[in-house]
Design an enzyme around this catalytic site. Structure first.
Site, PDB file in Angstrom:
ATOM      1  N   GLY A  78     -12.307 -10.422 -14.739  1.00 57.81           N
ATOM      2  CA  GLY A  78     -11.201  -9.355 -14.869  1.00 57.81           C
ATOM      3  C   GLY A  78     -11.842  -7.728 -14.193  1.00 57.81           C
ATOM      4  N   GLU A  88      -9.340  -6.955   5.074  1.00 60.62           N
ATOM      5  CA  GLU A  88      -7.966  -7.797   3.809  1.00 60.62           C
ATOM      6  C   GLU A  88      -7.543  -9.088   5.068  1.00 60.62           C
ATOM      7  OE1 GLU A  88      -5.178  -5.723   1.338  1.00 60.62           O
ATOM      8  OE2 GLU A  88      -7.313  -4.784   0.221  1.00 60.62           O
ATOM      9  N   TYR A 104     -14.639 -17.739  -6.455  1.00 62.51           N
ATOM     10  CA  TYR A 104     -13.670 -17.862  -7.913  1.00 62.51           C
ATOM     11  C   TYR A 104     -12.064 -18.904  -7.090  1.00 62.51           C
ATOM     12  CZ  TYR A 104     -12.040 -13.272  -6.962  1.00 62.51           C
ATOM     13  OH  TYR A 104     -12.144 -12.384  -5.690  1.00 62.51           O
ATOM     14  N   THR A 147     -20.025 -20.126 -16.188  1.00 56.99           N
ATOM     15  CA  THR A 147     -19.634 -20.974 -15.179  1.00 56.99           C
ATOM     16  C   THR A 147     -19.824 -20.512 -13.707  1.00 56.99           C
ATOM     17  OG1 THR A 147     -17.572 -18.932 -15.076  1.00 56.99           O
ATOM     18  CG2 THR A 147     -17.671 -21.285 -16.270  1.00 56.99           C
ATOM     19  N   PHE A 195     -18.634  -9.271 -13.078  1.00 53.50           N
ATOM     20  CA  PHE A 195     -18.010  -8.930 -14.552  1.00 53.50           C
ATOM     21  C   PHE A 195     -15.892 -10.059 -13.768  1.00 53.50           C
ATOM     22  CE2 PHE A 195     -19.957  -4.603 -14.033  1.00 53.50           C
ATOM     23  CZ  PHE A 195     -19.812  -3.983 -15.372  1.00 53.50           C
ATOM     24  N   TYR A 241       0.304  -1.170  -0.177  1.00 51.40           N
ATOM     25  CA  TYR A 241      -0.175   0.047  -0.119  1.00 51.40           C
ATOM     26  C   TYR A 241       1.073   1.194  -0.078  1.00 51.40           C
ATOM     27  CZ  TYR A 241      -4.520  -2.607   0.318  1.00 51.40           C
ATOM     28  OH  TYR A 241      -5.414  -3.418  -0.369  1.00 51.40           O
ATOM     29  N   TYR A 286     -10.481 -17.906 -11.722  1.00 45.41           N
ATOM     30  CA  TYR A 286     -11.665 -18.480 -12.355  1.00 45.41           C
ATOM     31  C   TYR A 286     -12.532 -19.072 -11.408  1.00 45.41           C
ATOM     32  CZ  TYR A 286      -8.227 -18.827 -16.131  1.00 45.41           C
ATOM     33  OH  TYR A 286      -7.004 -18.516 -16.976  1.00 45.41           O
ATOM     34  N   SER A 287     -13.786 -19.025 -12.438  1.00 44.38           N
ATOM     35  CA  SER A 287     -15.201 -18.931 -11.083  1.00 44.38           C
ATOM     36  C   SER A 287     -14.644 -20.610 -10.662  1.00 44.38           C
ATOM     37  CB  SER A 287     -16.143 -18.792 -12.198  1.00 44.38           C
ATOM     38  OG  SER A 287     -16.168 -17.362 -11.735  1.00 44.38           O
ATOM     39  N   GLY A 307     -19.636 -16.964 -19.458  1.00 41.41           N
ATOM     40  CA  GLY A 307     -20.076 -16.676 -17.922  1.00 41.41           C
ATOM     41  C   GLY A 307     -20.652 -17.651 -16.770  1.00 41.41           C
ATOM     42  N   GLY A 324     -22.349 -16.571 -22.702  1.00 41.96           N
ATOM     43  CA  GLY A 324     -21.092 -17.159 -23.074  1.00 41.96           C
ATOM     44  C   GLY A 324     -20.201 -18.103 -21.757  1.00 41.96           C
TER      45      GLY A 324
END
Length: 401
Positions: free
Chosen positions: A394, A137, A190, A280, A392, A95, A208-209, A278, A276
C-alpha cells in the site's frame, strides 16, 4: 530549472507543510473526487478511509519541497512511485488535474498565508516535479510493452487454479486468456489486478506481489482475505477473490512492476524476514536465490500468529531440506498446542543476532509495526541502510519508529 527565488519560496514553506501537510492532502482528495469521480476507478478507497494515502502524499510533498534544490536525491522515490503509477495506468493528462487541485487545497487550508507569490512558486515547482514523473513513467510504459511477452495497459487473465495456503490466505494461478507469452519479472515485483465486483459502481485496483520465482507459464499471487476488524471495512478485492472468483474467472492485469527486487549480483549472505502475508515477495526471492546462486548462504525467518495461519510452511520446510545453504526459522506469536516453532512471541534483536550475520543483505516485508521493529533491530546490529531493503504494502509509510 527553477529560479533561485522560486526555490527559496518553496523551501520557506517546509515548516508549514510539516504542520498542515496531511490536512492539505485530505482536502485535496475530497476536492479531487468531488470534481473528478472517475478517478475513484484508480485510487484505493480503503487507503482513503484509513488516511494512509493522505499521509503518503503529504510525506511526498514535504520531501519534494525539502529537496527542491536537489531533486536528484529523490530520484529513487520518484521511480518507486512511478512504478505504481505505471501499474495503475496513471497518464500525463492526470497531472494537470492533480496540480490544480493541490494548489486549491493549499489555498483552502492556509487561507491568506497562501499568497499569490507562494502559489505561483508551487505551480512552477509542481510542473518541474510532474515533468520528472511523466518522463520516468513514459520509459516504464515503453519498457513494459516491448519486453518479450509484455503489454501496455491491462490484459485479460484467467484464474487457472486456486490453492488454499491457510484459512485466510489463498494462492491464485493466472494464465493469459489469449494463450500468449507472458513477461518475466524480477523476484519481489508485483502485478496489479483490476476488478469490478457485481453491483459496485467503480473498478478497484490492487497490487499483489508475485509469490513464486519467474520463468513459469503463469503468474502466482498469494492473497490474504481482509475481513475487516476494529471498525475497518473488509477488503473489497481480497474478499471478492476469495469468495466470488473461481477457477475460470477472468481478471484484468497490468504488467509486472516494482522496485523492491532481489539483487542477484550480490555475493553477500542473504537474509529474508517476513511477517504474515509479507512472505509473498520474499518467497519469490528465496526460490530465485536458491536456484540461481546455489552457493549463497540464505537465512529465511518468518513470523506468524500461529501454525494454522502460517502459509507455505510445508514448501519452506521442503526447500530447507533440499538446499543445504538455506537455514529457516519460524516464530509464532500465539502458538497452538500442536505447533512447533523456534521462538514464541516476536522477532527480536537477540534472535537476529543469533541467526544472522550483520554483513548480510537483508530484505523484509510485513505489517508496518513489524517492519519498524525489524528495521530498528537491524540498525542496532550496525546494518547499513543500503543493505536493509523493505517494501510497504500500500502507500509508503515511515520506517523509523
Amino acid at each position: 530549472m527553477l529560479h533561485k527565488e522560486t526555490i527559496a519560496i518553496i523551501k520557506s514553506t517546509v515548516p508549514v507543510l510539516e504542520v498542515h501537510g496531511t490536512e492539505i492532502t485530505s482536502v485535496f482528495y475530497t476536492r479531487l473526487f468531488d470534481n473528478h469521480p472517475e478517478l475513484l476507478n484508480i485510487f484505493n478507497h480503503a487507503n482513503q478511509r484509513q488516511g494512509r494515502q493522505q499521509t503518503a502524499l503529504a510525506n511526498a510533498v514535504y520531501a519534494a519541497a525539502a529537496h527542491i534544490d536537489r531533486l536528484e536525491e529523490i530520484v529513487p522515490v520518484v521511480k518507486q512511485i512511478g512504478e505504481k503509477h505505471r501499474a495503475l495506468g496513471i497518464l500525463p493528462e492526470h497531472y494537470p488535474i492533480v496540480g490544480t487541485t493541490l494548489l486549491a487545497a493549499m489555498k483552502e487550508v492556509l487561507g491568506d498565508a497562501a499568497t499569490p507569490e507562494i502559489l505561483n512558486a508551487w505551480a512552477d515547482a509542481y510542473q518541474v516535479i510532474a515533468d520528472a514523473f511523466i518522463s520516468v513513467e513514459a520509459e516504464m510504459y515503453e519498457k513494459a510493452a516491448r519486453v518479450p511477452g509484455g503489454w501496455s495497459g491491462f490484459r485479460r487473465f484467467v484464474i487457472d487454479r486456486k490453492v488454499t495456503e491457510s484459512p485466510l490466505i489463498t494462492s491464485f494461478y493466472l494464465v493469459p486468456e489469449d494463450g500468449g507469452e507472458i513477461a518475466s519479472y524480477e523476484p519481489g515485483q508485483y502485478i496489479t489486478l483490476r476488478v469490478k465486483p457485481e453491483g459496485d459502481s467503480y473498478s478497484h485496483l490492487r497490487h499483489y506481489s508475485l509469490s513464486t520465482a519467474p520463468g513459469k507459464p503463469y503468474y502466482r499471487i498469494t492473497v490474504k482475505r481482509e475481513d475487516g476488524v476494529n471498525g475497518e471495512g473488509a477488503g473489497v478485492v481480497s474478499t471478492w477473490l476469495h469468495r466470488q472468483a473461481e477457477e475460470g474467472t477472468v481478471v484484468e492485469v497490468s504488467a509486472p512492476a516494482g522496485s523492491f527486487t532481489l539483487n542477484s549480483d550480490s555475493e553477500l549472505p542473504l537474509v529474508l524476514i517476513s511477517g504474515g502475508v509479507g512472505l509473498t515477495p520474499l518467497v519469490s526471492m528465496l526460490e530465485t536465490a536458491l536456484t540461481k546462486q546455489p552457493s549463497r548462504p540464505v537465512v529465511y525467518i518468518h513470523a506468524a500468529k500461529c501454525g494454522s495461519q502460517h502459509a507455505m510452511r510445508d514448501h519452506i520446510e521442503q526447500l530447507t531440506v533440499q538446499h543445504p545453504q538455506l537455514r529457516s526459522y519460524v516464530i509464532y506469536e500465539s502458538p497452538e498446542q500442536e505447533d512447533q516453532c523456534h521462538k514464541t512471541g516476536y522477532i527480536d534483536l537477540e534472535l537476529l543476532q543469533e541467526t544472522t550475520d550483520p554483513g548480510s543483505d537483508f530484505y523484509f516485508c510485513g505489517p508496518v509495526p513489524f517492519m519498524r521493529a525489524v528495521y530498528s533491530h537491524l540498525k542496532a546490529m550496525g546494518v547499513p541502510a543500503d543493505r536493509a531493503h523493505y517494501e510497504f504494502f500500500g502507500p509508503a509509510g515511515t520506517i523509523e519508529q
